[in-house]
Enzyme design. Structure first.
Site, short mmCIF file in Angstrom:
data_model
loop_
_atom_site.label_atom_id
_atom_site.label_comp_id
_atom_site.label_asym_id
_atom_site.label_seq_id
_atom_site.Cartn_x
_atom_site.Cartn_y
_atom_site.Cartn_z
N ARG A 150 0.87 -1.39 0.17
CA ARG A 150 0.16 0.73 -0.11
C ARG A 150 0.85 1.72 0.12
O ARG A 150 0.40 2.19 -0.86
CB ARG A 150 -0.49 -0.05 1.30
CG ARG A 150 -2.50 -1.02 0.88
CD ARG A 150 -3.31 -1.01 2.33
NE ARG A 150 -2.67 -0.66 3.29
CZ ARG A 150 -3.19 -2.45 3.70
NH1 ARG A 150 -3.28 -3.48 3.11
NH2 ARG A 150 -2.71 -2.33 5.57
N TYR A 172 0.35 4.80 -2.39
CA TYR A 172 0.44 6.42 -1.46
C TYR A 172 1.32 6.62 -1.73
O TYR A 172 1.24 7.95 -1.69
CB TYR A 172 0.64 6.30 0.16
CG TYR A 172 -0.66 4.99 0.79
CD1 TYR A 172 -1.22 5.04 0.33
CD2 TYR A 172 0.30 4.42 2.45
CE1 TYR A 172 -2.68 3.88 0.87
CE2 TYR A 172 -1.00 3.13 2.56
CZ TYR A 172 -1.70 2.90 2.02
OH TYR A 172 -2.91 2.52 3.01
N TYR A 201 -11.93 10.85 2.47
CA TYR A 201 -13.26 10.66 2.91
C TYR A 201 -12.68 11.54 4.90
O TYR A 201 -11.74 11.08 5.01
CB TYR A 201 -13.99 9.27 3.28
CG TYR A 201 -13.15 7.93 3.73
CD1 TYR A 201 -12.13 7.54 2.60
CD2 TYR A 201 -12.54 7.36 5.60
CE1 TYR A 201 -11.55 6.33 2.80
CE2 TYR A 201 -11.54 6.47 5.05
CZ TYR A 201 -10.75 6.41 4.49
OH TYR A 201 -9.79 5.39 4.68
#
Lengths: 86, 281
Positions: free
Chosen positions: B79, B83, B105
């Protein structure tokens, strides 16, 4: 599709609807001619119905990464091993 | 020394970036200022909780670019690689002179690496960069569970990080554990781990908490027709319960606050010396 998003936005901004009882919300959605999918989501709490209506791929990491997974940094690397000969 | 230029005084042709939070509940949490950032941007990037929220965002701007595709198929790409790619793609538009808005979010700066990093890089290169807070999952948790973090104190940890380091816990305060659903994933590639990993977490927590201590499993609403999901169990049972990565585990305090008489007495003497009126009652 547009109608469902519009309805969600208006419900989210309406104090009497956002925290309405399940029965009141069901009646409101019926009077607003909400889609079956939105009404099922409201009844069960399962977002998948609305996602399916809007063309989303449920359970796909690619499109629907769960909250916090998408933004969290990795833990810092482990500290280097001490040199035993030091 | 790098000095970030003031966003309001930046030349129109100069790129800039604003990282804003959309909040957690569609329609309910977006602030007027965050909406304004979105509407005034040249390009909007989005890393949101699901596709429904993304469709909502697309109604606010004609050029919304989802960052989700950078995950690949979600099976073998670390991940952190994703990013870093997010930061690169956002910065390429900033360098091209665009007013960029990156929408996340919740709160863009809470449990989020890329927004902080892109702001750091942008400022280092002399671009205006700004973060606009949003209502986070933590905020919703306090409201839905009726917890005031100021009452006994509250400690927050990403669950894997708690295992990774020898972390002193304070059982007198609330303990909030994020991402328990993928606790122990050192590969940064998985989006869920199994009960044997949660057992490791329980074994670590058992050093400070009894196994029959209450554990609350919480998931906030993301659509305004939903209600939060709140389950209660015990620490012992935690490995046996399926916990999604959207859910958060809360341990209430296991012991009461203990008065620090020595320091309190010292404060009283200070008050006396300074002639401060004694507390009523």
């Amino acid at each position: 599709m547009t109608n469902t998003i519009e309805l969600l936005e208006s419900i989210g901004q309406d104090a009497s609807l956002r925290h309405a009882s399940a029965q009141d919300l069901e009646q409101a959605l019926e009077s607003m001619h909400a889609s079956d999918a939105l009404r099922r989501t409201a009844r069960t709490g399962d977002v998948r119905h609305v996602k399916m209506e809007l063309g989303g791929k449920d359970g796909s990491v690619n499109h629907n990464p769960p909250p916090f997974n998408t933004q969290t940094p990795p833990p810092p690397p482990p500290p280097p091993h001490k040199n035993e000969q030091a | 020394m790098n000095t970030a230029p003031n966003e309001s005084t930046a030349a129109p042709s100069r790129g800039s970036i604003a990282c804003v939070g959309l909040g957690m509940v569609l329609g309910s949490h977006l602030s007027p200022l965050a909406r304004s950032h979105i509407e005034q941007a040249d390009v909007v990037f989005a890393a949101l909780s699901d596709g429904v929220v993304e469709i909502w965002l697309e109604r606010m701007h004609s050029d919304v670019r989802s960052l989700q595709s950078y995950y690949g198929d979600g099976t073998d790409k670390p991940r952190i690689t994703t990013y870093r790619e997010w930061v690169d793609v956002m910065m390429s538009e900033v360098r091209a002179g665009k007013r960029v808005c990156a929408v996340f979010y919740g709160h863009p700066g809470v449990f989020a690496w890329s927004p902080h990093e892109v702001i750091r890089v942008a400022r280092e290169e002399g671009y205006a960069a700004h973060m606009e807070p949003g209502i986070s999952a933590e905020d919703c948790l306090y409201a839905d569970l009726g917890i005031d973090p100021g009452r006994t104190g509250c400690q927050h940890y990403e669950a894997t990080q708690l295992l990774f380091y020898k972390t002193p816990l304070n059982p007198q305060a609330y303990l909030v554990l994020w991402q328990v659903g993928l606790v122990g994933d050192l590969s940064m590639k998985r989006f869920a781990t199994g009960p044997e990993y949660r057992q490791v977490l329980v074994d670590v927590l058992a050093r400070d908490y009894p196994l029959d201590h209450e554990a609350i499993i919480y998931r906030g609403a993301t659509l305004p027709v939903q209600q939060p999901r709140i389950r209660t169990t015990t620490l012992r049972e935690l490995p046996k319960i399926d916990i999604s990565s959207e859910e958060t585990v809360v341990l209430p305090p296991a012991s009461t606050l203990i008065s620090n008489d020595e320091v309190v007495e010292r404060l009283r003497k200070l008050d006396q010396a300074l002639d401060v009126p004694a507390t009523a009652g």
